[in-house]
Design a protein around this motif. Sequence first.
Motif, PDB file in Angstrom:
ATOM      1  N   ILE A 194      15.270 -41.500 -41.948  1.00  0.00           N
ATOM      2  CA  ILE A 194      14.828 -42.859 -42.633  1.00  0.00           C
ATOM      3  C   ILE A 194      13.446 -43.427 -42.401  1.00  0.00           C
ATOM      4  CG2 ILE A 194      15.444 -45.381 -43.089  1.00  0.00           C
ATOM      5  CD1 ILE A 194      18.611 -44.415 -42.868  1.00  0.00           C
ATOM      6  N   GLU A 195      13.319 -42.867 -41.115  1.00  0.00           N
ATOM      7  CA  GLU A 195      11.954 -43.401 -40.691  1.00  0.00           C
ATOM      8  C   GLU A 195      10.929 -42.683 -41.341  1.00  0.00           C
ATOM      9  OE1 GLU A 195      11.429 -42.800 -36.355  1.00  0.00           O
ATOM     10  OE2 GLU A 195       9.257 -42.625 -36.924  1.00  0.00           O
ATOM     11  N   ARG A 196      11.131 -41.328 -41.488  1.00  0.00           N
ATOM     12  CA  ARG A 196      10.091 -40.464 -41.860  1.00  0.00           C
ATOM     13  C   ARG A 196       9.969 -40.933 -43.539  1.00  0.00           C
ATOM     14  NH1 ARG A 196      12.121 -36.291 -39.280  1.00  0.00           N
ATOM     15  NH2 ARG A 196      13.234 -35.585 -40.955  1.00  0.00           N
ATOM     16  N   LEU A 197      11.127 -41.295 -44.233  1.00  0.00           N
ATOM     17  CA  LEU A 197      10.966 -41.376 -45.707  1.00  0.00           C
ATOM     18  C   LEU A 197      10.331 -42.898 -45.720  1.00  0.00           C
ATOM     19  CD1 LEU A 197      14.640 -40.019 -46.988  1.00  0.00           C
ATOM     20  CD2 LEU A 197      12.427 -39.340 -47.813  1.00  0.00           C
ATOM     21  N   VAL A 198      10.807 -43.759 -45.121  1.00  0.00           N
ATOM     22  CA  VAL A 198      10.301 -45.266 -45.076  1.00  0.00           C
ATOM     23  C   VAL A 198       8.578 -45.003 -45.157  1.00  0.00           C
ATOM     24  CG1 VAL A 198       9.977 -47.516 -44.238  1.00  0.00           C
ATOM     25  CG2 VAL A 198      12.224 -46.481 -44.536  1.00  0.00           C
ATOM     26  N   LYS A 199       8.105 -44.212 -43.941  1.00  0.00           N
ATOM     27  CA  LYS A 199       6.873 -44.189 -43.661  1.00  0.00           C
ATOM     28  C   LYS A 199       6.061 -43.339 -44.633  1.00  0.00           C
ATOM     29  CE  LYS A 199       4.056 -42.773 -39.548  1.00  0.00           C
ATOM     30  NZ  LYS A 199       4.260 -41.761 -38.415  1.00  0.00           N
ATOM     31  N   THR A 200       6.655 -42.317 -45.489  1.00  0.00           N
ATOM     32  CA  THR A 200       6.079 -41.568 -46.356  1.00  0.00           C
ATOM     33  C   THR A 200       5.654 -42.434 -47.660  1.00  0.00           C
ATOM     34  OG1 THR A 200       7.186 -39.617 -45.887  1.00  0.00           O
ATOM     35  CG2 THR A 200       6.274 -39.612 -47.903  1.00  0.00           C
ATOM     36  N   CYS A 201       7.084 -43.292 -47.961  1.00  0.00           N
ATOM     37  CA  CYS A 201       6.895 -44.191 -48.990  1.00  0.00           C
ATOM     38  C   CYS A 201       5.804 -45.357 -48.937  1.00  0.00           C
ATOM     39  CB  CYS A 201       8.100 -44.871 -49.292  1.00  0.00           C
ATOM     40  SG  CYS A 201       9.617 -43.787 -49.816  1.00  0.00           S
ATOM     41  N   LEU A 202       5.846 -45.716 -47.700  1.00  0.00           N
ATOM     42  CA  LEU A 202       4.575 -46.875 -47.500  1.00  0.00           C
ATOM     43  C   LEU A 202       3.230 -46.315 -47.579  1.00  0.00           C
ATOM     44  CD1 LEU A 202       6.108 -48.704 -44.583  1.00  0.00           C
ATOM     45  CD2 LEU A 202       5.736 -49.734 -46.900  1.00  0.00           C
ATOM     46  N   GLU A 243       2.683 -57.925 -58.466  1.00  0.00           N
ATOM     47  CA  GLU A 243       3.113 -56.524 -58.314  1.00  0.00           C
ATOM     48  C   GLU A 243       1.944 -55.550 -58.046  1.00  0.00           C
ATOM     49  OE1 GLU A 243       7.255 -54.974 -60.494  1.00  0.00           O
ATOM     50  OE2 GLU A 243       5.593 -55.615 -61.882  1.00  0.00           O
ATOM     51  N   PHE A 244       2.041 -54.667 -57.006  1.00  0.00           N
ATOM     52  CA  PHE A 244       1.176 -53.741 -56.989  1.00  0.00           C
ATOM     53  C   PHE A 244       1.330 -52.606 -57.804  1.00  0.00           C
ATOM     54  CE2 PHE A 244       1.170 -56.313 -52.846  1.00  0.00           C
ATOM     55  CZ  PHE A 244      -0.119 -56.844 -53.007  1.00  0.00           C
ATOM     56  N   GLY A 245       0.161 -51.649 -57.805  1.00  0.00           N
ATOM     57  CA  GLY A 245       0.219 -50.555 -58.611  1.00  0.00           C
ATOM     58  C   GLY A 245       1.397 -49.667 -58.542  1.00  0.00           C
ATOM     59  N   SER A 246       2.021 -49.697 -57.543  1.00  0.00           N
ATOM     60  CA  SER A 246       3.077 -48.686 -57.284  1.00  0.00           C
ATOM     61  C   SER A 246       4.350 -49.103 -58.183  1.00  0.00           C
ATOM     62  CB  SER A 246       3.596 -48.179 -56.050  1.00  0.00           C
ATOM     63  OG  SER A 246       3.685 -49.539 -55.339  1.00  0.00           O
ATOM     64  N   SER A 247       4.334 -50.044 -58.894  1.00  0.00           N
ATOM     65  CA  SER A 247       5.703 -50.721 -59.299  1.00  0.00           C
ATOM     66  C   SER A 247       6.185 -49.814 -60.227  1.00  0.00           C
ATOM     67  CB  SER A 247       5.408 -52.206 -59.943  1.00  0.00           C
ATOM     68  OG  SER A 247       4.275 -52.051 -60.751  1.00  0.00           O
TER      69      SER A 247
END
Length: 391
Positions: free
Chosen positions: A208-216, A107-111
Amino acid sequence: MATADMFYYLLFLLWCVTALLVHFFIKTFLKSRRQNNLPPSPQALPVIGHLHLIGPVLAKSFQTLAIRYGPLMQIRLGASTCVVASNAVVAKEIFKTQDLNFSSRPEFGSSEYFIYRGSRFVTAQYGDYWRFMKKLCMTRLLSVPQLDKFTDVRDEEKVKLVESVMGCARDEKLCDLNCELTAFTNNTICRMTMSTRCSGSDTDADQIERLVKTCLQLAGKLSLGDILGPFRIFDFSGNGKKLVGALQTYDRLVERVLQEHEEKAEKGFEEGERKDLMDILLEIYNDPAAEIKLSKNDIKFLESSDEKIGEHQMEYKGQNFRYLPFGSGRRGCPGASLAMMVMHAAVGALVQCFDWKVKDGKKVDLTQGPGFAAEMAHPLVCYPIKHMNAC
Ligand code: HEM
């Protein structure tokens, strides 16, 4: 104090000292045995480990260290320790011979900020949940017959891409290929997964594209927080809070799309009507006989698991251990066929319809950027020149 009490105090003291010494010797013995089996490693500094040897481009730093320490080395980045493999022989050992031993993912830090924690397929532990999801991807969601049902969607999006570039060619304007290709792949995948252009408002795909990009992006920054070990929970950068905010907005949006799909399913599908990936996932969610009960979070997270699609020509499915763009072995990428279909169609159309002139007549700058996916440091920006009679 009575002599008997004294005796027991002394005995207790002796017992404590002996226990401490035994603990110390066992630890030292185990450590030296364990260290004998560890891969070579540069001299580490206290607390930061090898962070001082790492530059902005991670892959480049690892490459420089591998020249000195060999194709398998251990690197400590603050509180996180990792093993870096960097040649085909070691990659084959890991992905083929020892595949099972390397089948789980950390699991990475953002979990702790991740509202779909437990629904993360890409970082899932190797086990029943992962096996079920992988089978689902390979046999239903990303199988060749399912991908074939969306040929028209890919064709339409390809035409839109060509039209957009044609606009730049007509106006003799620069064209940012990074933006064009990102929009093209995201629109294609959004339409295949949840038919966003066909239901609700037209801006869903964009949002959705913007949000997925921001989350990544935020998750990437938070992964760097792993170097802080347990102190990362203090969220010094504030990115944790931002990630939770972005994920909640994403959740509300996908929840609405999910409801629309549920309403459609309740009315029933017509004979031969095409089902998108969300329809299939909802079917499995409602199936009492399914091997594993999917949650709505599993569905929402899976819908976000698309990736930007790049360019490769050699054997790419994990048998050439010098070149592993899609990983290899049991954790290899189930979206590789879709990625290659979409990428071939786009590159083919852009080469067939246009000549390309690099901005200011310079050569293409292939300097590698700092991201994990080896993106270009500077996006490819060119003047498209329409081929005579083409397209
Ligand atoms: C050019 C585009 C793509 C590249 C370069 C890529 C690369 C990769 C790599 C290297 C892995 C292995 C990670 C690991 O070993 O842990 C992976 C796994 C994965 N990819 Fe892709 N991928 C791409 C497109 C896609 C697409 C379009 C989808 C789905 C629509 C997808 C879904 C997944 C999933 C679900 C996994 C996890 C598999 C597992 O853990 O068993 N990928 N990808």
